[in-house]
Design an enzyme around this catalytic site. Structure first.
Site, PDB file in Angstrom:
ATOM      1  N   ARG A 176      -7.683   2.297  -2.459  1.00 53.46           N
ATOM      2  CA  ARG A 176      -8.562   2.250  -1.383  1.00 53.46           C
ATOM      3  C   ARG A 176      -9.189   3.641  -0.974  1.00 53.46           C
ATOM      4  O   ARG A 176      -8.446   4.494  -1.234  1.00 53.46           O
ATOM      5  CB  ARG A 176      -7.745   1.778  -0.256  1.00 53.46           C
ATOM      6  CG  ARG A 176      -8.648   1.414   1.020  1.00 53.46           C
ATOM      7  CD  ARG A 176      -7.880   1.100   2.125  1.00 53.46           C
ATOM      8  NE  ARG A 176      -8.925   0.149   3.153  1.00 53.46           N
ATOM      9  CZ  ARG A 176      -8.705  -0.137   4.502  1.00 53.46           C
ATOM     10  NH1 ARG A 176      -7.639   0.682   5.060  1.00 53.46           N
ATOM     11  NH2 ARG A 176      -9.413  -0.823   5.165  1.00 53.46           N
ATOM     12  N   GLY A 220      -9.260  -6.294   8.785  1.00 59.05           N
ATOM     13  CA  GLY A 220      -8.071  -5.684   9.651  1.00 59.05           C
ATOM     14  C   GLY A 220      -7.564  -6.399  10.966  1.00 59.05           C
ATOM     15  O   GLY A 220      -6.660  -7.145  10.864  1.00 59.05           O
ATOM     16  N   ARG A 221      -8.188  -5.570  11.824  1.00 58.92           N
ATOM     17  CA  ARG A 221      -7.642  -6.152  13.538  1.00 58.92           C
ATOM     18  C   ARG A 221      -7.734  -7.506  13.833  1.00 58.92           C
ATOM     19  O   ARG A 221      -7.072  -8.135  14.469  1.00 58.92           O
ATOM     20  CB  ARG A 221      -8.452  -5.146  14.487  1.00 58.92           C
ATOM     21  CG  ARG A 221      -8.087  -4.017  14.476  1.00 58.92           C
ATOM     22  CD  ARG A 221      -9.163  -3.014  15.565  1.00 58.92           C
ATOM     23  NE  ARG A 221     -10.439  -2.834  14.433  1.00 58.92           N
ATOM     24  CZ  ARG A 221     -11.460  -2.410  15.191  1.00 58.92           C
ATOM     25  NH1 ARG A 221     -11.352  -2.116  16.336  1.00 58.92           N
ATOM     26  NH2 ARG A 221     -12.298  -2.315  14.350  1.00 58.92           N
ATOM     27  N   GLN A 258       0.895  -1.065   0.066  1.00 53.51           N
ATOM     28  CA  GLN A 258      -0.061  -0.069  -0.173  1.00 53.51           C
ATOM     29  C   GLN A 258       1.031   1.177  -0.080  1.00 53.51           C
ATOM     30  O   GLN A 258       1.824   1.516   0.719  1.00 53.51           O
ATOM     31  CB  GLN A 258      -0.742   0.204   1.221  1.00 53.51           C
ATOM     32  CG  GLN A 258      -2.066   1.337   1.041  1.00 53.51           C
ATOM     33  CD  GLN A 258      -2.638   1.475   2.179  1.00 53.51           C
ATOM     34  OE1 GLN A 258      -2.121   1.980   3.288  1.00 53.51           O
ATOM     35  NE2 GLN A 258      -4.096   1.303   2.115  1.00 53.51           N
ATOM     36  N   TYR A 261      -5.795  11.106   4.036  1.00 57.13           N
ATOM     37  CA  TYR A 261      -4.318  11.313   3.486  1.00 57.13           C
ATOM     38  C   TYR A 261      -4.223  12.034   2.213  1.00 57.13           C
ATOM     39  O   TYR A 261      -5.429  12.315   1.890  1.00 57.13           O
ATOM     40  CB  TYR A 261      -3.539   9.960   3.474  1.00 57.13           C
ATOM     41  CG  TYR A 261      -3.422   9.185   5.034  1.00 57.13           C
ATOM     42  CD1 TYR A 261      -2.764   9.851   5.852  1.00 57.13           C
ATOM     43  CD2 TYR A 261      -4.310   8.194   5.020  1.00 57.13           C
ATOM     44  CE1 TYR A 261      -2.536   9.443   7.219  1.00 57.13           C
ATOM     45  CE2 TYR A 261      -4.080   7.650   6.523  1.00 57.13           C
ATOM     46  CZ  TYR A 261      -3.415   8.253   7.548  1.00 57.13           C
ATOM     47  OH  TYR A 261      -3.144   7.884   8.839  1.00 57.13           O
TER      48      TYR A 261
END
Length: 357
Positions: A224, A312-313, A98, A177
């Site tokens: 993404r 994810g987590r 990424q 971002y």
């Protein structure tokens, strides 16, 4: 009947299942943003995922957001990443890097430079620095002539990623971002060709993706996005129009996939699914809230037309997450205190499921 455990063809890659390891910052890189042997072990442990997307990797020094994150903008970075990609491939996995340019979400204490952004509007909140969290500084607004240089940074890093053995790259266009800042209607106050109208606000994203596709090919390029997300204080007006226009342009470029976060209502996301003709990765539970993605969330979004589901987590504490999901095994909880502390504790120390006789 299609399930999470059916195979999937993503460009030239044959995925054994539809489980994607989502990108997650772990700040375990060595000095200078170099990947480490521990990172090779970490990703190799999770190689049963259909696809791994790495933590955010800065495509340039000024693009670095947090201290301790890895880079892909020097020959030394390429050399350091090769053992990581080799380890994943040796374990039968597939891995995309990424590419994450922090834009205004950075600090001079981290990079030695004033952050840049579409406009001189600071992010909301405190950013990480080598000496702890500090208020986000006001970025320097890019001149129009400078903007293409930062779009090209993604392409330069993508070439290095392929040289380092990655199977492809994902541009981080989400979560406040740099790409997300250009899409924003409050972080981006420009009056030139990169601001104002929807067609202008998507221009930077399209240029960054176009340059990357030209560098490494559409089948090796994903992006993404977080439609309507408010990370770091960004806001977006006209979310359905904005993202439909962006997806239309991305489809023309032949991008392999779009990776959406569920940051807006389901009706809008379903409309974006209809607008996007290629592979859709869905992240059903984004952010840092109390809930994490489970099997029910995955099945729900597969039923709504997603092709792949990112977790994810759940992947942090469960290197064997695919097996646990497949067999209905308990999902181990993650130790949040170890997210960003560095070292191997809470990084390499989570075991696979221990069956009892």
């Amino acid at each position: 009947m299609m399930t999470l455990f059916n195979g999937y063809q993503l460009g030239d890659l044959t995925l054994p299942n539809r489980v994607v390891m989502a990108p997650m910052t772990r700040v375990r890189a060595a000095a200078g943003g170099l990947a480490t042997p521990s990172m090779a072990t970490y990703y190799a442990q999770r190689a049963t995922a259909g696809l791994i997307v790495t933590e955010g990797v800065q495509p340039s020094l000024i693009g670095q957001s947090n201290p301790g994150t890895p880079g892909l903008h020097t020959d030394e970075h390429v050399t350091a990443w090769r053992p990581v990609t080799d380890a994943v491939h040796a374990n039968g996995g597939r891995i995309f890097a990424q590419l994450m340019h922090g834009g205004r979400v950075s600090h001079p204490d981290t990079t030695g430079m004033r952050p840049i952004g579409p406009s001189a509007v600071p992010a909301v909140g405190e950013v990480f620095t080598p000496t702890g969290p500090k208020p986000a500084p006001t970025p320097r607004a890019l001149d129009t002539a400078e903007v293409p240089e930062h779009a090209q940074a993604y392409a330069h890093a993508a070439r290095r990623a392929i040289d380092a053995g990655f199977d492809g790259v994902e541009l981080h266009g989400a979560n406040g971002y740099l790409i997300s800042q250009f899409l924003s209607s409050n972080a981006n106050l420009r009056t030139d060709l990169y601001g104002g109208s929807v067609s202008n606000r998507i221009r930077f994203a399209v240029e960054a993706v176009s340059a990357t596709v030209e560098a490494v090919g559409g089948p090796r390029t994903g992006i993404r996005l977080s439609p309507g997300g408010t990370f770091w204080g960004v806001e977006e007006s006209d979310v359905p129009e904005l993202y439909t226009a962006l997806l239309t342009e991305l489809a023309r470029l032949g991008v392999a996939y779009v990776h959406l976060e569920a940051t807006t209502d389901e009706e809008t996301l379903a409309g974006l699914r209809r607008a996007w003709p290629r592979t859709l990765i869905m992240n059903p539970v984004p952010g840092m809230g109390p809930k994490q993605t489970g099997r029910a969330d995955a099945d729900h979004w597969l039923g709504l037309g997603a092709d792949l589901i990112s977790f994810g987590r759940a992947f942090l504490a469960n290197p064997d997450l695919v097996e646990r999901l497949r067999n209905g095994l308990p999902i181990a909880p993650v130790e949040e205190a170890t997210y960003y502390q560095g070292g191997d504790a809470g990084y390499l120390t989570y075991p696979t499921y221990q069956y009892t006789a």
